[in-house]
Write an enzyme that holds these catalytic residues in place. Structure first.
Site, mmCIF file in Angstrom:
data_model
loop_
_atom_site.group_PDB
_atom_site.id
_atom_site.type_symbol
_atom_site.label_atom_id
_atom_site.label_comp_id
_atom_site.label_asym_id
_atom_site.label_seq_id
_atom_site.Cartn_x
_atom_site.Cartn_y
_atom_site.Cartn_z
ATOM 1 N N ARG A 16 -28.270 -50.367 4.671
ATOM 2 C CA ARG A 16 -27.904 -49.563 3.502
ATOM 3 C C ARG A 16 -29.026 -49.591 2.474
ATOM 4 O O ARG A 16 -29.844 -50.510 2.437
ATOM 5 C CB ARG A 16 -26.593 -50.087 2.884
ATOM 6 C CG ARG A 16 -25.389 -49.912 3.802
ATOM 7 C CD ARG A 16 -25.094 -48.428 4.021
ATOM 8 N NE ARG A 16 -24.084 -48.172 5.027
ATOM 9 C CZ ARG A 16 -24.320 -47.681 6.236
ATOM 10 N NH1 ARG A 16 -25.546 -47.428 6.633
ATOM 11 N NH2 ARG A 16 -23.338 -47.424 7.065
ATOM 12 N N CYS A 17 -29.020 -48.585 1.629
ATOM 13 C CA CYS A 17 -30.009 -48.406 0.572
ATOM 14 C C CYS A 17 -30.159 -49.712 -0.208
ATOM 15 O O CYS A 17 -29.146 -50.325 -0.550
ATOM 16 C CB CYS A 17 -29.556 -47.279 -0.346
ATOM 17 S SG CYS A 17 -30.719 -46.870 -1.639
ATOM 18 N N PRO A 18 -31.375 -50.150 -0.412
ATOM 19 C CA PRO A 18 -32.664 -49.484 -0.219
ATOM 20 C C PRO A 18 -33.387 -49.877 1.064
ATOM 21 O O PRO A 18 -34.538 -49.506 1.256
ATOM 22 C CB PRO A 18 -33.467 -49.967 -1.425
ATOM 23 C CG PRO A 18 -33.019 -51.395 -1.590
ATOM 24 C CD PRO A 18 -31.530 -51.367 -1.236
ATOM 25 N N ASP A 43 -27.067 -44.307 7.040
ATOM 26 C CA ASP A 43 -26.768 -44.389 5.609
ATOM 27 C C ASP A 43 -26.885 -42.991 5.003
ATOM 28 O O ASP A 43 -27.959 -42.387 5.055
ATOM 29 C CB ASP A 43 -27.749 -45.341 4.929
ATOM 30 C CG ASP A 43 -27.499 -45.496 3.435
ATOM 31 O OD1 ASP A 43 -26.524 -44.892 2.926
ATOM 32 O OD2 ASP A 43 -28.269 -46.215 2.783
#
Length: 79
Positions: A16-18, A43
């Site tokens: 998931r981000c980042p 994502d």
């Protein structure tokens, strides 16, 4: 679009981000200008983050498949 010759594939499924963009940045550094990185991600933030990364870092987003996960992005190092 015709067949794209991929130099390296980066699997970011489950991240998931980042993290996906951080890994893209790390991996694309090891490519030569003109070489292509295929990114596979799930994502939803990558649909925004990968194109923005390419624009900001002067790489070329050749193609993307973002209709449904897993998303795929073909990024050429440099312009």
């Amino acid at each position: 679009m015709s067949e794209i010759s991929v130099t390296q594939t980066l699997d970011t499924l489950g991240l998931r981000c980042p993290e996906p963009v951080m890994l893209v940045r790390k991996n694309i550094r090891h490519l030569n200008d003109g070489e292509i990185l295929l990114i596979i991600a799930d994502d939803p933030a990558t649909t925004r983050d990968i194109p923005s990364f390419c624009q900001f870092m002067d790489h070329t987003l050749l193609q993307s498949e973002v209709e449904k996960p897993p998303f795929k992005y073909w990024v050429k190092r440099g312009k």
